[in-house]
Design a protein around this motif. Sequence first.
Motif, PDB file in Angstrom:
ATOM      1  N   SER A   1      67.121   8.704  21.799  1.00  0.00           N
ATOM      2  CA  SER A   1      68.019   7.456  22.130  1.00  0.00           C
ATOM      3  C   SER A   1      68.386   7.424  23.512  1.00  0.00           C
ATOM      4  N   ALA A   2      67.345   6.462  24.373  1.00  0.00           N
ATOM      5  CA  ALA A   2      67.794   6.621  25.737  1.00  0.00           C
ATOM      6  C   ALA A   2      68.132   5.205  25.965  1.00  0.00           C
ATOM      7  N   ILE A   3      69.514   5.211  26.337  1.00  0.00           N
ATOM      8  CA  ILE A   3      70.206   3.689  26.323  1.00  0.00           C
ATOM      9  C   ILE A   3      70.258   3.539  27.968  1.00  0.00           C
ATOM     10  N   HIS A   4      69.678   2.248  28.112  1.00  0.00           N
ATOM     11  CA  HIS A   4      69.700   1.711  29.435  1.00  0.00           C
ATOM     12  C   HIS A   4      70.670   0.779  29.533  1.00  0.00           C
ATOM     13  N   GLN A   5      71.880   1.089  30.682  1.00  0.00           N
ATOM     14  CA  GLN A   5      72.838   0.161  30.871  1.00  0.00           C
ATOM     15  C   GLN A   5      72.390  -1.059  31.671  1.00  0.00           C
ATOM     16  N   THR A   6      72.075  -2.168  31.042  1.00  0.00           N
ATOM     17  CA  THR A   6      71.606  -3.067  31.769  1.00  0.00           C
ATOM     18  C   THR A   6      72.744  -3.851  32.483  1.00  0.00           C
ATOM     19  N   SER A   7      72.770  -3.862  33.760  1.00  0.00           N
ATOM     20  CA  SER A   7      73.705  -4.590  34.672  1.00  0.00           C
ATOM     21  C   SER A   7      73.104  -6.080  35.054  1.00  0.00           C
ATOM     22  N   SER A   8      73.858  -6.701  35.974  1.00  0.00           N
ATOM     23  CA  SER A   8      73.438  -8.077  36.270  1.00  0.00           C
ATOM     24  C   SER A   8      72.382  -8.121  37.107  1.00  0.00           C
ATOM     25  N   ASN A   9      71.593  -6.764  37.495  1.00  0.00           N
ATOM     26  CA  ASN A   9      70.268  -6.821  37.977  1.00  0.00           C
ATOM     27  C   ASN A   9      69.091  -6.936  37.026  1.00  0.00           C
ATOM     28  N   GLY A  10      69.609  -6.706  35.730  1.00  0.00           N
ATOM     29  CA  GLY A  10      68.483  -7.195  34.627  1.00  0.00           C
ATOM     30  C   GLY A  10      67.583  -5.751  34.386  1.00  0.00           C
ATOM     31  N   ASN A  11      66.459  -5.983  33.761  1.00  0.00           N
ATOM     32  CA  ASN A  11      65.911  -4.820  33.236  1.00  0.00           C
ATOM     33  C   ASN A  11      64.400  -4.587  34.146  1.00  0.00           C
ATOM     34  N   PHE A  12      64.330  -5.275  35.292  1.00  0.00           N
ATOM     35  CA  PHE A  12      62.960  -5.155  36.192  1.00  0.00           C
ATOM     36  C   PHE A  12      63.484  -4.938  37.569  1.00  0.00           C
ATOM     37  N   GLU A  13      64.522  -4.040  37.581  1.00  0.00           N
ATOM     38  CA  GLU A  13      64.980  -3.719  39.111  1.00  0.00           C
ATOM     39  C   GLU A  13      64.224  -2.962  39.831  1.00  0.00           C
ATOM     40  N   GLY A  14      63.053  -2.327  39.701  1.00  0.00           N
ATOM     41  CA  GLY A  14      62.124  -1.721  40.261  1.00  0.00           C
ATOM     42  C   GLY A  14      61.279  -2.751  41.225  1.00  0.00           C
ATOM     43  N   PHE A  15      61.301  -4.015  40.525  1.00  0.00           N
ATOM     44  CA  PHE A  15      60.284  -4.854  41.507  1.00  0.00           C
ATOM     45  C   PHE A  15      61.399  -5.499  42.686  1.00  0.00           C
ATOM     46  N   GLN A  16      62.454  -5.303  42.435  1.00  0.00           N
ATOM     47  CA  GLN A  16      63.660  -5.953  43.316  1.00  0.00           C
ATOM     48  C   GLN A  16      63.985  -4.992  44.402  1.00  0.00           C
ATOM     49  N   ASN A  17      63.622  -3.765  44.406  1.00  0.00           N
ATOM     50  CA  ASN A  17      63.849  -2.733  45.609  1.00  0.00           C
ATOM     51  C   ASN A  17      63.081  -2.989  46.917  1.00  0.00           C
ATOM     52  N   GLY A  18      63.343  -2.729  48.051  1.00  0.00           N
ATOM     53  CA  GLY A  18      62.333  -2.701  49.010  1.00  0.00           C
ATOM     54  C   GLY A  18      61.219  -1.740  48.871  1.00  0.00           C
ATOM     55  N   ASN A  19      60.189  -2.071  49.377  1.00  0.00           N
ATOM     56  CA  ASN A  19      58.715  -1.465  49.138  1.00  0.00           C
ATOM     57  C   ASN A  19      58.550  -1.068  47.811  1.00  0.00           C
ATOM     58  N   TRP A  20      58.736  -2.077  46.908  1.00  0.00           N
ATOM     59  CA  TRP A  20      58.598  -2.018  45.492  1.00  0.00           C
ATOM     60  C   TRP A  20      57.096  -1.426  45.068  1.00  0.00           C
ATOM     61  N   ASP A  21      56.253  -1.943  45.773  1.00  0.00           N
ATOM     62  CA  ASP A  21      54.698  -1.495  45.718  1.00  0.00           C
ATOM     63  C   ASP A  21      54.415  -0.210  46.259  1.00  0.00           C
ATOM     64  N   PHE A  22      55.182   0.659  46.854  1.00  0.00           N
ATOM     65  CA  PHE A  22      55.036   1.769  47.548  1.00  0.00           C
ATOM     66  C   PHE A  22      54.072   2.854  46.615  1.00  0.00           C
ATOM     67  N   ASN A  23      54.350   3.030  45.446  1.00  0.00           N
ATOM     68  CA  ASN A  23      53.622   3.892  44.526  1.00  0.00           C
ATOM     69  C   ASN A  23      52.266   3.269  44.291  1.00  0.00           C
ATOM     70  N   ARG A  24      52.141   2.150  43.961  1.00  0.00           N
ATOM     71  CA  ARG A  24      50.876   1.464  43.850  1.00  0.00           C
ATOM     72  C   ARG A  24      49.950   1.668  45.069  1.00  0.00           C
ATOM     73  N   GLU A  25      50.257   1.420  46.117  1.00  0.00           N
ATOM     74  CA  GLU A  25      49.444   1.438  47.354  1.00  0.00           C
ATOM     75  C   GLU A  25      49.131   3.042  47.542  1.00  0.00           C
ATOM     76  N   LEU A  26      50.010   4.112  47.214  1.00  0.00           N
ATOM     77  CA  LEU A  26      49.565   5.355  47.175  1.00  0.00           C
ATOM     78  C   LEU A  26      48.665   5.763  46.240  1.00  0.00           C
ATOM     79  N   ILE A  27      48.988   5.331  44.907  1.00  0.00           N
ATOM     80  CA  ILE A  27      47.586   5.644  44.024  1.00  0.00           C
ATOM     81  C   ILE A  27      46.504   5.007  44.160  1.00  0.00           C
ATOM     82  N   LYS A  28      46.534   3.750  44.783  1.00  0.00           N
ATOM     83  CA  LYS A  28      45.116   2.974  45.125  1.00  0.00           C
ATOM     84  C   LYS A  28      44.320   4.170  46.026  1.00  0.00           C
ATOM     85  N   LYS A  29      45.248   4.848  46.979  1.00  0.00           N
ATOM     86  CA  LYS A  29      44.282   5.800  47.839  1.00  0.00           C
ATOM     87  C   LYS A  29      43.653   7.004  47.164  1.00  0.00           C
ATOM     88  N   THR A  30      44.385   7.260  45.927  1.00  0.00           N
ATOM     89  CA  THR A  30      43.768   8.432  45.166  1.00  0.00           C
ATOM     90  C   THR A  30      42.673   8.122  44.328  1.00  0.00           C
TER      91      THR A  30
END
Length: 376
Positions: free
Chosen positions: A281-310
């Motif tokens: 049981s991995a319980i995510h405490q969902t705040s007002s930021n919702g369940n897609f917080e990773g898309f709200q951070n700056g440089n949200w696509d940093f990993n995608r761009e790095l993976i594309k290079k590999t």
Amino acid sequence: MINAETMKTCGRFHGFKSLYSSVLSVVLIFVLVGNLYIIPETVRDICQSQFNCRPKIKPKFSVNCSTGSDTQHLTSLTMFTTFPFVKNKFDINRNTLQNWKHIYNSPKLILFTGDQKVASAGIKSDWSVQNIKTEPVTEVPALRTLFLESIKRSKTQLYLYANADILFDRYLIEILSSIAEFLKSSDLQSEPVLIVGQRTNVNLSSIDSQGPDAWKKILHHSYTVYTRFQKNAIDYFITNEVFPWKEVPELVIGRVGYDNWIIAYARFRGFVTIDASSVISAIHQTSSNGNFEGFQNGNWDFNRELIKKTYPPFNYGIWGQTDCCRYRVMYDDCSRVQVLKQQDLPAYCDKLNFIPYVTHSLFGTDVHYMGYKQGS
């Protein structure tokens, strides 16, 4: 005027109505009970104590569960996380610090941070607090760095990273011990192992999420409202020491894509991949930021761009879903943890990119990815 025949008819009607009500009550009871067994993964034990709950499936039929011993060797576990000081999430992060501290059989706890307020909260909760190197663009650490530092500082059988808004059931180590026993009995304990699972979102808007015991209320609420999130959103990773974290790119936490790539790469290399969604049981405490917080951070696509290079030869967004893991963990009818090998994975789990094969056909060269021949 009501005659005798009319009174007899009314009597028969009321008798039939009473019988109908009784039958209907019995049917409703069977429907309710039946539904509990039709959807066993949404059901939780009736707890003796409000906060001492263990999620498991109750026996569907009357079975003999007395065979074998309940005692087992407990697996040693190091748990670690990191988070910045964000005022509107600080209570959530402190809930995590308190929850992990109260997991049974005392996992070793490491909090990586360079922030004084966060460090103070960790020390107050009896965590080991360590500084950590961050990636300069995103100002957050890479997942590989967190694992390598934890392995260097703490010698245990398993290592668990989770986001700092995730709560776990207090029987986590017992569950992992059962998985470790399976790995040992299958002669897989020396292989690189990755254990992942889906999370459960709990909206905190209707729960008092502040105070030293708030995590207990959130956990208890999660046992009554249990809906798993997406198969491609993974918030915790458990590996053994031999998992080759040095080979993993500098994918950072809190940004999109790193979670799916880790699973996809482990599968590509033929490591032991285990989906523990049904038992952990991995319980995510969902705040007002919702369940897609990773898309709200700056440089949200940093990993995608790095993976594309590999240039990976697999679609990591699909390969990296929990249902593509080779093994899955379930409870049997006696609430014992069982690890099952999935014989037939969904077709999309093994679909490779077409371009590497074209390259191989045109130039007659072996297709390699990060130094490893494709399909090896």
